[in-house]
Scaffold this active site. Structure first.
Site, PDB file in Angstrom:
ATOM      1  N   HIS A  12      -4.186   2.308  -1.427  1.00  0.00           N
ATOM      2  CA  HIS A  12      -4.632   1.844  -2.749  1.00  0.00           C
ATOM      3  C   HIS A  12      -5.645   0.717  -2.599  1.00  0.00           C
ATOM      4  O   HIS A  12      -5.668  -0.002  -1.594  1.00  0.00           O
ATOM      5  CB  HIS A  12      -3.444   1.365  -3.584  1.00  0.00           C
ATOM      6  CG  HIS A  12      -2.767   0.155  -2.990  1.00  0.00           C
ATOM      7  ND1 HIS A  12      -3.251  -1.126  -3.154  1.00  0.00           N
ATOM      8  CD2 HIS A  12      -1.660   0.054  -2.218  1.00  0.00           C
ATOM      9  CE1 HIS A  12      -2.467  -1.970  -2.515  1.00  0.00           C
ATOM     10  NE2 HIS A  12      -1.497  -1.290  -1.933  1.00  0.00           N
ATOM     11  N   GLY A  13      -6.470   0.544  -3.618  1.00  0.00           N
ATOM     12  CA  GLY A  13      -7.446  -0.530  -3.617  1.00  0.00           C
ATOM     13  C   GLY A  13      -6.782  -1.900  -3.723  1.00  0.00           C
ATOM     14  O   GLY A  13      -5.583  -2.032  -3.999  1.00  0.00           O
ATOM     15  N   GLU A  14      -7.588  -2.908  -3.516  1.00  0.00           N
ATOM     16  CA  GLU A  14      -7.101  -4.292  -3.496  1.00  0.00           C
ATOM     17  C   GLU A  14      -6.505  -4.710  -4.835  1.00  0.00           C
ATOM     18  O   GLU A  14      -6.975  -4.326  -5.902  1.00  0.00           O
ATOM     19  CB  GLU A  14      -8.263  -5.229  -3.146  1.00  0.00           C
ATOM     20  CG  GLU A  14      -7.851  -6.683  -3.043  1.00  0.00           C
ATOM     21  CD  GLU A  14      -9.048  -7.598  -2.857  1.00  0.00           C
ATOM     22  OE1 GLU A  14      -9.315  -7.968  -1.708  1.00  0.00           O
ATOM     23  OE2 GLU A  14      -9.710  -7.929  -3.875  1.00  0.00           O
ATOM     24  N   ASN A  18      -2.980  -8.793  -2.875  1.00  0.00           N
ATOM     25  CA  ASN A  18      -3.570  -8.548  -1.554  1.00  0.00           C
ATOM     26  C   ASN A  18      -4.568  -9.655  -1.225  1.00  0.00           C
ATOM     27  O   ASN A  18      -4.574 -10.212  -0.123  1.00  0.00           O
ATOM     28  CB  ASN A  18      -4.324  -7.221  -1.503  1.00  0.00           C
ATOM     29  CG  ASN A  18      -3.434  -5.998  -1.559  1.00  0.00           C
ATOM     30  OD1 ASN A  18      -3.743  -5.060  -2.282  1.00  0.00           O
ATOM     31  ND2 ASN A  18      -2.357  -5.978  -0.810  1.00  0.00           N
ATOM     32  N   GLN A  24       3.658  -8.064  -1.770  1.00  0.00           N
ATOM     33  CA  GLN A  24       3.921  -7.341  -3.010  1.00  0.00           C
ATOM     34  C   GLN A  24       4.934  -6.237  -2.824  1.00  0.00           C
ATOM     35  O   GLN A  24       5.715  -5.969  -3.718  1.00  0.00           O
ATOM     36  CB  GLN A  24       2.642  -6.837  -3.661  1.00  0.00           C
ATOM     37  CG  GLN A  24       1.794  -5.913  -2.872  1.00  0.00           C
ATOM     38  CD  GLN A  24       0.431  -5.705  -3.538  1.00  0.00           C
ATOM     39  OE1 GLN A  24       0.162  -6.127  -4.661  1.00  0.00           O
ATOM     40  NE2 GLN A  24      -0.443  -5.039  -2.832  1.00  0.00           N
ATOM     41  N   GLY A  25       4.949  -5.568  -1.669  1.00  0.00           N
ATOM     42  CA  GLY A  25       5.953  -4.535  -1.435  1.00  0.00           C
ATOM     43  C   GLY A  25       6.026  -3.554  -2.578  1.00  0.00           C
ATOM     44  O   GLY A  25       5.046  -2.903  -2.921  1.00  0.00           O
ATOM     45  N   GLU A  92       5.809   1.824  -1.133  1.00  0.00           N
ATOM     46  CA  GLU A  92       5.655   0.845  -0.063  1.00  0.00           C
ATOM     47  C   GLU A  92       7.001   0.327   0.437  1.00  0.00           C
ATOM     48  O   GLU A  92       8.029   0.412  -0.243  1.00  0.00           O
ATOM     49  CB  GLU A  92       4.791  -0.319  -0.567  1.00  0.00           C
ATOM     50  CG  GLU A  92       4.538  -1.436   0.431  1.00  0.00           C
ATOM     51  CD  GLU A  92       3.792  -0.996   1.691  1.00  0.00           C
ATOM     52  OE1 GLU A  92       4.339  -0.182   2.465  1.00  0.00           O
ATOM     53  OE2 GLU A  92       2.670  -1.490   1.913  1.00  0.00           O
ATOM     54  N   LEU A  93       6.961  -0.211   1.628  1.00  0.00           N
ATOM     55  CA  LEU A  93       8.077  -0.945   2.225  1.00  0.00           C
ATOM     56  C   LEU A  93       8.558  -2.005   1.244  1.00  0.00           C
ATOM     57  O   LEU A  93       7.746  -2.713   0.642  1.00  0.00           O
ATOM     58  CB  LEU A  93       7.567  -1.613   3.510  1.00  0.00           C
ATOM     59  CG  LEU A  93       8.489  -2.525   4.290  1.00  0.00           C
ATOM     60  CD1 LEU A  93       9.461  -1.669   5.105  1.00  0.00           C
ATOM     61  CD2 LEU A  93       7.668  -3.396   5.235  1.00  0.00           C
ATOM     62  N   ARG A 117      11.758 -12.098  12.386  1.00  0.00           N
ATOM     63  CA  ARG A 117      10.742 -11.052  12.332  1.00  0.00           C
ATOM     64  C   ARG A 117       9.893 -11.055  13.604  1.00  0.00           C
ATOM     65  O   ARG A 117       9.536 -10.000  14.123  1.00  0.00           O
ATOM     66  CB  ARG A 117       9.869 -11.239  11.106  1.00  0.00           C
ATOM     67  CG  ARG A 117       8.860 -10.117  10.930  1.00  0.00           C
ATOM     68  CD  ARG A 117       8.049 -10.306   9.687  1.00  0.00           C
ATOM     69  NE  ARG A 117       7.321  -9.083   9.380  1.00  0.00           N
ATOM     70  CZ  ARG A 117       6.191  -9.046   8.720  1.00  0.00           C
ATOM     71  NH1 ARG A 117       5.672 -10.163   8.264  1.00  0.00           N
ATOM     72  NH2 ARG A 117       5.589  -7.915   8.476  1.00  0.00           N
ATOM     73  N   GLY A 156      -0.139   0.431   2.717  1.00  0.00           N
ATOM     74  CA  GLY A 156      -0.403   0.082   4.106  1.00  0.00           C
ATOM     75  C   GLY A 156       0.740   0.434   5.041  1.00  0.00           C
ATOM     76  O   GLY A 156       0.525   1.017   6.113  1.00  0.00           O
TER      77      GLY A 156
END
Length: 195
Positions: A12-14, A18, A24-25, A92-93, A117, A156
């Site tokens: 997807h676009g910005e 972002n 944002q997930g 998305e994640l 992480r 992503g």
């Protein structure tokens, strides 16, 4: 791999999140003007594959930013804006409690999570969220059933997992793979290229 479908993948676009480096997930954040321009660019790039891709399956994540990107792309291709399906497995994640937080603030707000992480980026799971291992299982399960050429608009994390699945990459590499918003990823057999 003969008769393997070709996948045209577009992130997807910005969004403003972002741009600001805010997690944002699965939050439903809209595209900004830069994101809409990226979607137009990707639609124009895909037009080189007409008429072949007009009969492909068009599939988007259910979030608004992916659906708007898909509709802009389809308009650039001269196709009906609503001629696609929505697939929840391509969302998305989930970053759980990290969603809405600026990346630069995490060292202060969740130092333990940041440290964990770094130790295992692939398996680490934020509180209330998913790991890349979780996402890889979800995306791989869906991708195993792809039987026709398809144009996908998703995220992503999904892009990274899809590449690992299709190309047979070590899943541990998933978090390090690039995922630009202004290029089309073409996966064909065990090869890939950016458009």
């Amino acid at each position: 791999m003969p008769d393997t479908p070709t996948i045209y993948f577009i992130r997807h676009g910005e969004t403003d999140w972002n741009r600001d480096r805010r997690y944002q997930g699965q939050r439903d954040i809209p595209l900004n003007d830069t994101g809409r321009a990226q979607a137009h660019r990707n639609g124009a790039a895909l037009s080189a594959f007409l008429p072949a891709i007009a009969d492909a399956d068009f599939v988007a994540s259910p979030l608004g930013r992916t659906r708007e990107t898909m509709e802009i792309i389809r308009a650039a291709l001269g196709l009906a804006h609503d001629g696609y399906t929505v697939e929840p497995k391509l969302v998305e994640l989930s970053y759980g409690l990290w969603e809405g937080t600026l990346q630069d603030d995490l060292a202060r707000t969740d130092p333990e999570g940041v440290a964990a992480r770094r130790t295992d980026t692939y398996r680490w799971r934020p509180s209330g969220g998913e790991s890349y291992a979780d996402l890889f299982a979800r995306v791989s399960g869906w991708a195993s059933g792809v039987a026709r050429d398809c144009v996908i608009v998703s995220h992503g994390g999904v892009s990274r997992c899809l590449r690992a699945h299709v190309l047979g990459l070590d899943p541990e590499l998933i978090p390090e793979l690039e995922s630009p918003q202004d290029r089309v990823l073409i996966l064909s057999g065990r090869s890939m290229r950016w458009l």
